[in-house]
Design a protein around this motif. Structure first.
Motif, PDB file in Angstrom:
ATOM      1  N   PHE A 101     -16.137  17.211   4.932  1.00  0.00           N
ATOM      2  CA  PHE A 101     -16.884  16.026   4.553  1.00  0.00           C
ATOM      3  C   PHE A 101     -17.511  15.371   5.779  1.00  0.00           C
ATOM      4  O   PHE A 101     -16.968  15.430   6.881  1.00  0.00           O
ATOM      5  N   ILE A 110     -14.204   7.605   3.251  1.00  0.00           N
ATOM      6  CA  ILE A 110     -14.097   8.497   2.096  1.00  0.00           C
ATOM      7  C   ILE A 110     -12.630   8.704   1.741  1.00  0.00           C
ATOM      8  O   ILE A 110     -11.767   8.807   2.629  1.00  0.00           O
ATOM      9  N   TYR A 111     -12.340   8.740   0.435  1.00  0.00           N
ATOM     10  CA  TYR A 111     -10.988   8.981  -0.070  1.00  0.00           C
ATOM     11  C   TYR A 111     -11.065  10.089  -1.108  1.00  0.00           C
ATOM     12  O   TYR A 111     -11.950  10.085  -1.969  1.00  0.00           O
ATOM     13  N   VAL A 112     -10.129  11.062  -1.035  1.00  0.00           N
ATOM     14  CA  VAL A 112     -10.249  12.293  -1.811  1.00  0.00           C
ATOM     15  C   VAL A 112      -8.984  12.551  -2.618  1.00  0.00           C
ATOM     16  O   VAL A 112      -7.866  12.469  -2.093  1.00  0.00           O
ATOM     17  N   TRP A 113      -9.163  12.889  -3.900  1.00  0.00           N
ATOM     18  CA  TRP A 113      -8.085  13.287  -4.802  1.00  0.00           C
ATOM     19  C   TRP A 113      -8.410  14.660  -5.382  1.00  0.00           C
ATOM     20  O   TRP A 113      -9.578  15.078  -5.424  1.00  0.00           O
ATOM     21  N   TYR A 134      -3.742  12.150  -4.859  1.00  0.00           N
ATOM     22  CA  TYR A 134      -4.399  11.730  -3.619  1.00  0.00           C
ATOM     23  C   TYR A 134      -4.101  12.712  -2.496  1.00  0.00           C
ATOM     24  O   TYR A 134      -2.942  13.088  -2.264  1.00  0.00           O
ATOM     25  N   MET A 158     -12.251  17.429  -8.421  1.00  0.00           N
ATOM     26  CA  MET A 158     -12.159  16.764  -7.124  1.00  0.00           C
ATOM     27  C   MET A 158     -12.780  15.383  -7.274  1.00  0.00           C
ATOM     28  O   MET A 158     -13.954  15.235  -7.623  1.00  0.00           O
ATOM     29  N   GLN A 159     -11.954  14.352  -7.001  1.00  0.00           N
ATOM     30  CA  GLN A 159     -12.393  12.977  -7.165  1.00  0.00           C
ATOM     31  C   GLN A 159     -12.572  12.330  -5.787  1.00  0.00           C
ATOM     32  O   GLN A 159     -11.693  12.445  -4.928  1.00  0.00           O
ATOM     33  N   ILE A 160     -13.693  11.676  -5.598  1.00  0.00           N
ATOM     34  CA  ILE A 160     -14.055  11.127  -4.289  1.00  0.00           C
ATOM     35  C   ILE A 160     -14.527   9.695  -4.445  1.00  0.00           C
ATOM     36  O   ILE A 160     -15.328   9.380  -5.336  1.00  0.00           O
ATOM     37  N   ARG A 183     -16.449   6.859  -2.125  1.00  0.00           N
ATOM     38  CA  ARG A 183     -17.170   6.634  -0.861  1.00  0.00           C
ATOM     39  C   ARG A 183     -17.211   5.131  -0.577  1.00  0.00           C
ATOM     40  O   ARG A 183     -17.511   4.331  -1.459  1.00  0.00           O
ATOM     41  N   ILE A 238     -21.090  17.220   2.062  1.00  0.00           N
ATOM     42  CA  ILE A 238     -19.885  17.884   1.566  1.00  0.00           C
ATOM     43  C   ILE A 238     -20.104  19.389   1.528  1.00  0.00           C
ATOM     44  O   ILE A 238     -21.199  19.871   1.225  1.00  0.00           O
TER      45      ILE A 238
END
Length: 223
Positions: free
Chosen positions: A128, A134-137, A142, A171-173, A175, A186
């Motif tokens: 990324f 940015i936070y990613v699951w 998480y 994939m959950q993001i 921003r 990405i």
């Protein structure tokens, strides 16, 4: 006889090891569409260190490997159940091309669908670039988060996901931006898990049966 059986068994094992191998394929990149939510605005601003005040009012912090997951409760009505392992989407979401920039000082959310096929994926690597955070699951779990000033280089942050089981994944993001400019890149890549070829399985099975028969014959002789 014994040598030919062992050779057949080894051939089967080697064939399984190399059958279906392939170089890494791109799973997600900047051209990949996803479910997009641009309605969060500044609701989360100032709620925690994950979401600095707008216009860099809390400075321009740098965070790596942010844990635990951010508290998104202030935006629950807008986000809905997007972090479910099998999400559904309310009226704030739409299936769209994901823009590389968005409104300054705002947060946006993305959900990408990953089809891991009938065998799954291996060596999955997510990279990324973002300005600012940015936070990613993955399937609602998480994984990690980062924040830094500056641009959005393609490999600013890397996440080794490893293997994905067969079927569909999400994939959950989220921003984050706290002023100045926005940017996003990405690239997610991985290998399709190998599939043993039918002929290989026959060869391996014949080798195993031969070894069993050989062992039984030997035991009868020694008895």
């Amino acid at each position: 006889m014994k040598k030919s059986i062992v050779a057949g068994l080894l051939s089967g094992l080697l064939a399984i090891s190399f059958a279906g191998t392939a170089s890494a394929d791109t799973i997600i990149n900047n051209s990949t569409s996803g479910y997009y939510n641009s309605s969060i605005g500044q609701i989360l601003d100032g709620t925690s260190s994950y979401f600095p005040a707008a216009n860099s009012g809390a400075g321009d912090p740098i965070y790596n490997n942010m844990s635990p997951a951010p508290n998104l409760s202030s935006a629950n009505a807008i986000l809905g159940n997007w972090l479910s392992a099998s999400p559904s989407f309310n009226a704030y979401w739409s299936l769209a091309s994901i823009p590389s920039t968005w409104a300054i000082n705002a947060e946006t959310a993305i959900v990408y669908t990953i089809n891991a096929g009938s065998t799954g994926l291996t060596n999955v690597l997510a990279q990324f670039g973002v300005d600012n955070g940015i936070y990613v699951w993955l399937d609602g779990e998480y994984l990690n988060g980062w924040m830094a000033p500056g641009g959005a280089g393609t490999s600013e942050y890397s996440l080794n996901i490893g293997s994905l089981s067969a079927g569909t994944h999400y994939m959950q993001i989220l921003r984050e931006d706290h002023g100045g400019a926005t940017g996003y890149n990405i690239n997610v890549s991985g290998d399709a898990a190998p599939v043993p070829e039918p002929g290989t399985m026959v060869l391996l099975g014949a080798g195993l049966l031969g070894l069993a028969a050989f062992g039984k014959r030997r035991m009868n002789k020694e008895a």
